[in-house]
Design a protein around this motif. Structure first.
Motif, PDB file in Angstrom:
ATOM      1  N   ARG A   1       0.805  -1.262   0.278  1.00 36.24           N
ATOM      2  CA  ARG A   1      -0.104   0.150   0.061  1.00 36.24           C
ATOM      3  C   ARG A   1       1.013   1.262   0.017  1.00 36.24           C
ATOM      4  O   ARG A   1       0.668   2.264  -0.525  1.00 36.24           O
ATOM      5  N   ILE A   2       1.834   1.349   0.749  1.00 37.59           N
ATOM      6  CA  ILE A   2       2.917   2.462   0.776  1.00 37.59           C
ATOM      7  C   ILE A   2       3.408   2.779  -0.372  1.00 37.59           C
ATOM      8  O   ILE A   2       3.558   3.832  -0.829  1.00 37.59           O
ATOM      9  N   GLU A   3       3.988   1.292  -1.036  1.00 30.33           N
ATOM     10  CA  GLU A   3       4.544   1.709  -2.151  1.00 30.33           C
ATOM     11  C   GLU A   3       3.834   2.289  -3.398  1.00 30.33           C
ATOM     12  O   GLU A   3       4.194   2.845  -4.410  1.00 30.33           O
ATOM     13  N   LEU A   4       2.505   1.969  -3.370  1.00 34.88           N
ATOM     14  CA  LEU A   4       1.538   2.447  -4.396  1.00 34.88           C
ATOM     15  C   LEU A   4       1.390   3.718  -4.241  1.00 34.88           C
ATOM     16  O   LEU A   4       1.341   4.904  -5.042  1.00 34.88           O
ATOM     17  N   MET A   5       1.634   4.513  -2.940  1.00 34.54           N
ATOM     18  CA  MET A   5       1.407   6.006  -2.553  1.00 34.54           C
ATOM     19  C   MET A   5       2.747   6.492  -2.950  1.00 34.54           C
ATOM     20  O   MET A   5       2.942   7.628  -3.630  1.00 34.54           O
ATOM     21  N   LEU A   6       3.649   6.146  -2.257  1.00 33.12           N
ATOM     22  CA  LEU A   6       5.291   6.604  -2.604  1.00 33.12           C
ATOM     23  C   LEU A   6       5.916   6.447  -3.912  1.00 33.12           C
ATOM     24  O   LEU A   6       7.094   7.311  -3.848  1.00 33.12           O
ATOM     25  N   GLY A   7       5.637   5.475  -4.339  1.00 34.14           N
ATOM     26  CA  GLY A   7       6.277   4.684  -5.436  1.00 34.14           C
ATOM     27  C   GLY A   7       7.494   3.786  -5.197  1.00 34.14           C
ATOM     28  O   GLY A   7       7.669   3.781  -3.768  1.00 34.14           O
ATOM     29  N   PRO A   8       8.053   3.073  -6.038  1.00 39.09           N
ATOM     30  CA  PRO A   8       8.653   1.930  -5.587  1.00 39.09           C
ATOM     31  C   PRO A   8      10.009   2.111  -5.352  1.00 39.09           C
ATOM     32  O   PRO A   8      10.503   1.232  -4.526  1.00 39.09           O
ATOM     33  N   ASP A   9      10.556   3.266  -5.321  1.00 41.09           N
ATOM     34  CA  ASP A   9      11.983   3.690  -5.073  1.00 41.09           C
ATOM     35  C   ASP A   9      12.078   4.308  -3.911  1.00 41.09           C
ATOM     36  O   ASP A   9      13.484   4.712  -3.553  1.00 41.09           O
ATOM     37  N   VAL A  10      11.200   4.659  -3.098  1.00 48.38           N
ATOM     38  CA  VAL A  10      11.498   5.577  -1.805  1.00 48.38           C
ATOM     39  C   VAL A  10      12.001   4.670  -0.823  1.00 48.38           C
ATOM     40  O   VAL A  10      11.534   3.354  -0.608  1.00 48.38           O
ATOM     41  N   ASP A  11      13.069   4.982  -0.127  1.00 48.91           N
ATOM     42  CA  ASP A  11      13.564   4.173   0.726  1.00 48.91           C
ATOM     43  C   ASP A  11      12.881   4.537   2.138  1.00 48.91           C
ATOM     44  O   ASP A  11      12.925   5.684   2.726  1.00 48.91           O
TER      45      ASP A  11
END
Lengths: 62, 538
Positions: B277-287
């Motif tokens: 869910r978080i990666e849908l929001m922030l994008g796959p590359d955010v650490d």
């Protein structure tokens, strides 16, 4: 304080009614419902008086 | 009894220590005992102790639980914290914010500025993890104790039974060293939404349950989003029916996703699923790292009365709201603010016991306002019926092109203190042309003074104050302090306290709420207003 009028207030009532029906032309039931909801909100804002709106809500529920 | 914490601690602040009460032959007596060492219980205790009232706090843990939980602390809470001696610490650690933006899908549909004026010592809000709020509060208790304030917090002291009488309460307390008993004149229950005290007394807690689940995911990441409250309805990234992003200290970001009612709670708490869910929001590359996750449902409800003889309820124990609007912890701290001076005045015999009924009247009025606002926000975020949903969607649709619809977009109406309109302690307004925001019952708005200080700093809460602006004060009753200020030199004072009036006198309560105001007043009027504000017969 303004009050709701339930007496005739539109000079050309038939035209206004036809415009309302025409606006729903070609819409699905869902689209019509959504448009009605937006229309109510727009008209509420145009009235701009919560007391008149309350009276209208009461009259509509009668 | 073996001690098993119900939750892991973030900070161990008041480790168990054997008290002399445990060895007493007959139960030791305490004037005021508070059950619950959370923000509301400890704030109430500190307020009372700073007024010289000996107070004992009992908590079944030894400190603050983990998890950021409440994160938005409102201006009024910060002002109360300032009075109690830990406002500066909160401000230094917290993330200051005043603005919010609301999106529908990709479009920004509404924005708000919660503090569009200057002349305030504190901002509209800070974000700070609740454990830090509680830690600074307990540190303020330690400082006050070092100065001689009569306050004691006992960790791992769990109340197991109580007997309430007309003139006090007997408590049975379990500790790692066994049980003991104490008696107390007054018991303040700040023991949370599930309040064991309330349950023990068989008191009701009725209201509405909302059929929705929200996932909290606090993540640690370095990001350069501004410190604003961002809220999405039907977000384009599809991580939830709604979503929220809000900055906390130490590179922690609060993210909320609305999950709906029928969910598999355990599956939703799976970190892999949360990350998706978080990666849908922030994008796959955010650490980022997951810092704390939780799923919550919510209720809006309150007790019918907060005072039951010698037992008084405050905070979540007395009333509960949804989190939209940050009205939980903030209103609880305002309960403490309202109760402290009143109970102290009753104990000093400066006021009749009936003054405490005004705590009920004023804080129930505030709770109802909070519940109303919180319920409306929740109805907008989680429409209950197809019709409600239809109008909610219509508002969001219109808001992109019709400005009138934007103020109807409701992602939470953020906590502001209640004005105690209609309180029995108020004297009718006698300042023609005076600003509505400082009418009797209102909390005093802060104001920058000509000398560079702030008004609220001069209303230190130790007693009532008569604020005199360009008027001639009458002879003051004993114990009442006059604060004479030059409104001509402070545009804030003039705008907020005079309005169209040329001069004014304000009688201000120890909790910084206006009790009375006049264009002119004599000694008799003043004495009557003071008597009334102390619960005397009007």
């Amino acid at each position: 304080m303004a009050h709701l009028t339930l007496d005739p207030n539109l000079a050309a009532a038939d035209d206004a009614y036809a415009a309302l029906i025409d606006a729903h032309e070609g819409l699905t039931r869902e689209e019509s419902d959504a448009m009605n909801a937006r229309l109510i909100l727009i008209l509420m804002n145009q009235i701009g008086d919560v007391q008149v709106i309350r009276e209208a809500l009461e009259a509509a529920r009668r | 009894m073996t001690w098993q914490d119900r939750y892991p601690l973030a900070f161990r602040l008041y480790p168990y220590a054997r008290s002399a009460d445990q060895d007493a032959g007959t139960p030791a007596h305490h004037p005021v005992t508070i059950v619950g060492g959370g923000p509301v219980g400890v704030a109430t205790a500190l307020d009372l102790a700073l007024r010289g009232v000996p107070v004992l706090v009992l908590d079944d843990h030894e400190g603050v639980g983990q998890g950021s939980r409440a994160i938005c602390f409102a201006k009024r809470t910060l002002e109360i914290a300032h009075r109690l001696g830990f406002g500066a610490e909160l401000l230094a650690k917290g993330v200051v914010w005043n603005r919010g933006r609301v999106f529908h899908d990709r479009d920004e549909v509404f924005g708000f500025d919660l503090l569009p004026e200057d002349g305030h010592c504190y901002p509209a809000f800070i974000n700070l993890q609740q454990p830090w709020f509680e830690r600074f509060l307990v540190e303020a208790v330690e400082r006050a104790r070092a100065q001689g304030a009569p306050i004691e917090i006992r960790g791992r002291n769990c109340v197991t039974s109580m007997e309430a009488r007309d003139d006090g309460v007997t408590l049975e307390i379990e500790t790692p060293d066994g049980a003991y008993r104490i008696t107390t004149d007054w018991l303040i229950a700040c023991d949370g939404a599930k309040s064991p005290t309330r349950v023990r007394m068989g008191l009701g807690f009725d209201g509405r349950v909302f059929e929705d689940n929200f996932l909290i995911a606090d993540v640690k990441m370095t990001a350069d989003f501004p410190p604003e409250r961002w809220f999405w309805f039907e977000p384009w990234f599809k991580s939830g029916a709604s979503a929220l992003l809000h900055k906390q200290p130490d590179d922690i970001w609060r993210i909320d996703f609305q999950l709906g009612w029928d969910i598999d709670r355990k599956a939703e708490l799976d970190p892999a699923r949360i990350r998706k869910r978080i990666e849908l929001m922030l994008g796959p590359d955010v650490d980022y790292e997951l810092d704390w996750t939780s799923i919550y449902t919510f209720q809006c409800r309150r007790m019918e009365r907060f005072r039951h003889g010698r037992v008084i309820f405050a905070g979540d124990a007395a009333h509960q709201v949804s989190p939209f609007g940050a009205r939980g912890a903030n209103s609880g701290v305002q309960d403490a603010d309202n109760l402290g001076w009143k109970l102290a005045a009753v104990l000093r015999r400066d006021a009749p016991e009936s003054l405490l009924d005004s705590y009920d009247a004023e804080r129930i009025h505030a709770a109802d306002e909070n519940i109303r606002n919180s319920t409306r926000s929740t109805d907008f975020i989680t429409p209950k019926t197809p019709q409600s949903r239809l109008f909610r969607d219509a508002v969001l649709h219109l808001a992109t092109h019709a400005p009138f619809a934007r103020p109807m977009v409701n992602s939470g109406r953020l906590s502001v203190p209640a004005v105690y309109d209609g309180s029995p302690l108020n004297t009718p307004d006698a300042l023609p042309g005076g600003p509505a925001r400082t009418r009797p019952g209102a909390p005093c708005p802060d104001a920058a003074l000509a000398d560079g200080g702030f008004l609220l700093d001069h209303l230190d809460g130790s007693g009532f104050t008569l604020l005199v602006l360009g008027a001639t004060p009458p002879t003051l009753p004993q114990g009442l302090r006059a604060l004479v200020l030059d409104a001509g030199a402070s545009p804030n004072l003039r705008a907020r306290y005079l309005g169209q009036a040329e001069r004014a006198l304000y009688l201000i309560r120890p909790d910084q709420h206006v009790a009375a105001r006049w264009a002119a007043c004599d000694a008799e009027k003043l004495a009557r207003a003071l008597d009334r504000a102390l619960g005397g017969t009007p």
